[in-house]
Design an enzyme around this catalytic site. Sequence first.
Site, PDB file in Angstrom:
ATOM      1  N   PRO A  13       0.791  -1.226   0.000  1.00  0.00           N
ATOM      2  CA  PRO A  13       0.000   0.000   0.000  1.00  0.00           C
ATOM      3  C   PRO A  13       0.827   1.282   0.000  1.00  0.00           C
ATOM      4  O   PRO A  13       1.839   1.359   0.703  1.00  0.00           O
ATOM      5  CB  PRO A  13      -0.800  -0.079   1.303  1.00  0.00           C
ATOM      6  CG  PRO A  13      -0.769  -1.490   1.712  1.00  0.00           C
ATOM      7  CD  PRO A  13       0.435  -2.115   1.098  1.00  0.00           C
ATOM      8  N   ASN A  14       0.370   2.211  -0.779  1.00  0.00           N
ATOM      9  CA  ASN A  14       0.894   3.584  -0.851  1.00  0.00           C
ATOM     10  C   ASN A  14       2.229   3.711  -1.581  1.00  0.00           C
ATOM     11  O   ASN A  14       2.711   4.819  -1.792  1.00  0.00           O
ATOM     12  CB  ASN A  14       0.992   4.214   0.551  1.00  0.00           C
ATOM     13  CG  ASN A  14      -0.363   4.278   1.231  1.00  0.00           C
ATOM     14  OD1 ASN A  14      -1.301   4.803   0.653  1.00  0.00           O
ATOM     15  ND2 ASN A  14      -0.483   3.705   2.417  1.00  0.00           N
ATOM     16  N   ARG A  21       4.992  11.117  -2.287  1.00  0.00           N
ATOM     17  CA  ARG A  21       4.645  10.806  -0.906  1.00  0.00           C
ATOM     18  C   ARG A  21       5.824  11.067   0.024  1.00  0.00           C
ATOM     19  O   ARG A  21       6.878  10.433  -0.111  1.00  0.00           O
ATOM     20  CB  ARG A  21       4.293   9.321  -0.845  1.00  0.00           C
ATOM     21  CG  ARG A  21       4.051   8.774   0.518  1.00  0.00           C
ATOM     22  CD  ARG A  21       4.022   7.250   0.492  1.00  0.00           C
ATOM     23  NE  ARG A  21       3.718   6.762   1.824  1.00  0.00           N
ATOM     24  CZ  ARG A  21       4.038   5.551   2.254  1.00  0.00           C
ATOM     25  NH1 ARG A  21       4.650   4.702   1.454  1.00  0.00           N
ATOM     26  NH2 ARG A  21       3.742   5.196   3.478  1.00  0.00           N
ATOM     27  N   TYR A  26      10.916   9.180   1.940  1.00  0.00           N
ATOM     28  CA  TYR A  26      11.000   8.103   0.943  1.00  0.00           C
ATOM     29  C   TYR A  26      11.750   8.494  -0.330  1.00  0.00           C
ATOM     30  O   TYR A  26      11.919   7.663  -1.219  1.00  0.00           O
ATOM     31  CB  TYR A  26       9.584   7.622   0.592  1.00  0.00           C
ATOM     32  CG  TYR A  26       8.848   7.053   1.793  1.00  0.00           C
ATOM     33  CD1 TYR A  26       9.324   5.918   2.440  1.00  0.00           C
ATOM     34  CD2 TYR A  26       7.693   7.656   2.289  1.00  0.00           C
ATOM     35  CE1 TYR A  26       8.671   5.396   3.544  1.00  0.00           C
ATOM     36  CE2 TYR A  26       7.028   7.136   3.391  1.00  0.00           C
ATOM     37  CZ  TYR A  26       7.529   6.008   4.021  1.00  0.00           C
ATOM     38  OH  TYR A  26       6.877   5.491   5.118  1.00  0.00           O
ATOM     39  N   ASN A  77       8.354  -5.288  -0.473  1.00  0.00           N
ATOM     40  CA  ASN A  77       8.168  -4.121   0.377  1.00  0.00           C
ATOM     41  C   ASN A  77       6.664  -3.999   0.563  1.00  0.00           C
ATOM     42  O   ASN A  77       5.953  -3.519  -0.336  1.00  0.00           O
ATOM     43  CB  ASN A  77       8.746  -2.854  -0.256  1.00  0.00           C
ATOM     44  CG  ASN A  77       8.595  -1.644   0.667  1.00  0.00           C
ATOM     45  OD1 ASN A  77       7.883  -1.705   1.670  1.00  0.00           O
ATOM     46  ND2 ASN A  77       9.258  -0.551   0.321  1.00  0.00           N
ATOM     47  N   ALA A  80       3.050  -0.498   5.066  1.00  0.00           N
ATOM     48  CA  ALA A  80       2.594  -0.633   6.456  1.00  0.00           C
ATOM     49  C   ALA A  80       2.092  -2.034   6.778  1.00  0.00           C
ATOM     50  O   ALA A  80       2.058  -2.433   7.955  1.00  0.00           O
ATOM     51  CB  ALA A  80       1.512   0.398   6.739  1.00  0.00           C
ATOM     52  N   GLU A 101      13.064  -8.990   2.281  1.00  0.00           N
ATOM     53  CA  GLU A 101      12.235  -7.843   2.664  1.00  0.00           C
ATOM     54  C   GLU A 101      13.018  -6.557   2.405  1.00  0.00           C
ATOM     55  O   GLU A 101      14.221  -6.491   2.702  1.00  0.00           O
ATOM     56  CB  GLU A 101      11.892  -7.975   4.155  1.00  0.00           C
ATOM     57  CG  GLU A 101      11.033  -6.856   4.685  1.00  0.00           C
ATOM     58  CD  GLU A 101      10.688  -7.042   6.169  1.00  0.00           C
ATOM     59  OE1 GLU A 101      11.160  -8.023   6.793  1.00  0.00           O
ATOM     60  OE2 GLU A 101       9.949  -6.180   6.693  1.00  0.00           O
ATOM     61  N   HIS A 103      12.816  -2.162   2.709  1.00  0.00           N
ATOM     62  CA  HIS A 103      12.179  -0.891   3.061  1.00  0.00           C
ATOM     63  C   HIS A 103      13.090   0.235   2.599  1.00  0.00           C
ATOM     64  O   HIS A 103      14.318   0.161   2.784  1.00  0.00           O
ATOM     65  CB  HIS A 103      11.957  -0.769   4.572  1.00  0.00           C
ATOM     66  CG  HIS A 103      11.039  -1.818   5.096  1.00  0.00           C
ATOM     67  ND1 HIS A 103       9.676  -1.765   4.894  1.00  0.00           N
ATOM     68  CD2 HIS A 103      11.292  -2.965   5.763  1.00  0.00           C
ATOM     69  CE1 HIS A 103       9.130  -2.833   5.433  1.00  0.00           C
ATOM     70  NE2 HIS A 103      10.076  -3.583   5.968  1.00  0.00           N
ATOM     71  N   ARG A 110      12.230   4.860  13.265  1.00  0.00           N
ATOM     72  CA  ARG A 110      11.010   5.672  13.154  1.00  0.00           C
ATOM     73  C   ARG A 110      10.039   5.356  14.307  1.00  0.00           C
ATOM     74  O   ARG A 110      10.474   4.930  15.370  1.00  0.00           O
ATOM     75  CB  ARG A 110      10.402   5.447  11.762  1.00  0.00           C
ATOM     76  CG  ARG A 110      11.365   5.872  10.629  1.00  0.00           C
ATOM     77  CD  ARG A 110      10.777   5.649   9.267  1.00  0.00           C
ATOM     78  NE  ARG A 110       9.568   6.463   9.077  1.00  0.00           N
ATOM     79  CZ  ARG A 110       8.666   6.232   8.119  1.00  0.00           C
ATOM     80  NH1 ARG A 110       8.856   5.234   7.265  1.00  0.00           N
ATOM     81  NH2 ARG A 110       7.602   6.995   8.019  1.00  0.00           N
TER      82      ARG A 110
HETATM   83  C1  DQA Z   1       8.132   1.366   4.136  1.00  0.00           C
HETATM   84  C2  DQA Z   1       8.142   1.550   5.666  1.00  0.00           C
HETATM   85  C3  DQA Z   1       6.759   1.303   6.230  1.00  0.00           C
HETATM   86  O1  DQA Z   1       6.768   1.501   7.646  1.00  0.00           O
HETATM   87  C4  DQA Z   1       5.759   2.271   5.622  1.00  0.00           C
HETATM   88  O2  DQA Z   1       4.462   1.999   6.114  1.00  0.00           O
HETATM   89  C5  DQA Z   1       5.781   2.268   4.141  1.00  0.00           C
HETATM   90  C6  DQA Z   1       7.074   2.238   3.465  1.00  0.00           C
HETATM   91  C7  DQA Z   1       9.493   1.739   3.518  1.00  0.00           C
HETATM   92  O3  DQA Z   1       9.723   1.345   2.381  1.00  0.00           O
HETATM   93  O4  DQA Z   1      10.295   2.432   4.158  1.00  0.00           O
HETATM   94  O5  DQA Z   1       4.757   2.370   3.483  1.00  0.00           O
HETATM   95  O6  DQA Z   1       7.864   0.009   3.860  1.00  0.00           O
END
Ligand code: DQA
Length: 152
Positions: A13-14, A21, A26, A77, A80, A101, A103, A110
């Site tokens: 998501p997102n 964003r 990011y 990735n 959240a 994984e 990020h 954070r």
């Molecule tokens: C994320 C870190 C997550 O905590 C966050 O919710 C994201 C992006 C990252 O790539 O740093 O959406 O996965």
Amino acid sequence: MNGRGLILVLSGPNLNLLGEREPAIYGTQTLDDHVATASEAATATGFTIEHRQTNHEGDLVEAVQGARGRAVAIIVNAGALSHTSWSLHDALAAFDGVVVEVHLSNPAAREPFRHTSVIAPVAAGCIAGFGGLGYRLAVEAVDQLIAGSTGS
Ligand code: DQA
């Protein structure tokens, strides 16, 4: 499948909003930029990339299920959902290839709710905090892990 096989890059998501964003966290690169980074690293090491982004937990689960028997690795990735999704954990546990994984940010530095990843226990490892470089490092990790496991 040509070469060394398919790597599924999975984005939660997102992540479709990357570039717009919260750029201070990011960065300004888009998700397409990160997929291009992964694709370049994959081409250099003989893998093929397939990418899927979704904002829906069930679609992530189905993408992992669909990778079974088809992909040699998943670079995920989950946004959240990394911190909450036991169904994604279970789907990844049932995947018999390599799971890495990723990020972009460093969740450990954070908010407390980001400090736990529920998919970490079913991943070979996690690359976090290096922005887009993480996607290249993730493909290199897959390359090394698969080379090690096949003895080549
Ligand atoms: C994320 C870190 C997550 O905590 C966050 O919710 C994201 C992006 C990252 O790539 O740093 O959406 O996965």
